[in-house]
Design an enzyme around this catalytic site. Sequence first.
Site, short mmCIF file in Angstrom:
data_model
loop_
_atom_site.label_atom_id
_atom_site.label_comp_id
_atom_site.label_asym_id
_atom_site.label_seq_id
_atom_site.Cartn_x
_atom_site.Cartn_y
_atom_site.Cartn_z
N TYR A 107 0.91 -0.95 -0.24
CA TYR A 107 0.12 0.32 -0.10
C TYR A 107 1.05 0.69 0.24
CZ TYR A 107 -3.87 -2.86 1.12
OH TYR A 107 -5.25 -3.75 0.70
N ASP A 113 -5.57 -6.25 6.24
CA ASP A 113 -6.39 -5.72 5.75
C ASP A 113 -7.97 -6.80 5.23
OD1 ASP A 113 -8.44 -3.80 4.13
OD2 ASP A 113 -6.47 -2.74 2.94
#
Length: 368
Positions: free
Chosen positions: A146, A252
């Site tokens: 990310y 996540d």
Amino acid sequence: MKNYKIAILAGDGIGPEITAEAVKVLKVIEERNDVSFELLPAAFGACAYFESGSAFPHQTKAICDEADAILKGPIGLSHEDSKRIPIDEQPERGALLPLRRRYNTYANFRPVSLPKSLAHFSPLKAEIIGEGIDLVIVRELVGGLYFGEKEMGVNDAGLRYVRETLEYDESQIQQIMQQAFKLARKRRKLLHNIHKSNVLKSSVLWNEVMEEVAKDYPDVQVVNMLVDAAATALCLKPTQFDVMVMENMFGDILSDQGGGILGSLGLMPSACIGPDKAYYEPSHGSAPDIAGKNIANPYSMIGSVAMMLENSFDMEAEAKNVWAAMQGVFADGYSTADLSKPGSGVTMISTVEFGDKVVEKLRTMPKV
């Protein structure tokens, strides 16, 4: 009297509605304790972009810098509405990731908790839930895919391409491992290390560093598990887990799966902690389809307040009271329409009514 400043980032969609219920709880905490909270509201996310042209405006940054802790609501719009915002200013890229980077909130704690008395919320069979689900996912939050370099373009063959980099160094892995081991030591002394070292070299380094850190915690049992196997195990036997540690993208995905086995992400608050500051938020999205209908459950937002009380303000006993108050409302047979269906044996109440009932129960609890 202790005085704390809390930045209130209500966010988008249902954010303002559930944040209002969390603020009610903070007011009662003030009544019950020798503490004062100065609440500092600030725009954040899509609403901030439409107001100022920035999803994370300078004024909001200044307020967050000043605050002792940050309480953040969900952000984001529907897929179609998001197209009204430039890609780099869309809430996740323009606000959320910069917030994490600004305060180096590298440690994300997401409790996946469902007492036996609330097992009816889960899609899992009662025999799988057993005496209840109680685990914590510890997710590294500021590294990995990310936050790596990103590139899009057209190659020499005229084909569109994308390149994104997954990068960690050993210090990033060490610090999240230390947090996970410390938490495991306080709980059942069991730590599941989730990785994908049979394919990813990033997981090879991850596991090497984990083994080094583990030497300082000989009382904690470590179980190594591939991330795909962990996803299966969360459905088949979630009670085997206590603390799970993993890198950013795995965390996540698996934490959202954790919400699935509970029956809703609406039952999952979270804490995002850095060396100097932390922010607290629900794990779910902004649910624009039900915004303004007064049916969103504020459990995860109020639960985030409980996590803030414990982690930022050293009020562990009062945090436990908040948890007990919320679960007591469910145990009394009440729910909101986003979590339960008519005819499910529960009495439907609104967002505001759920918050009122939590406050009512909290006021009856013995003061710390």
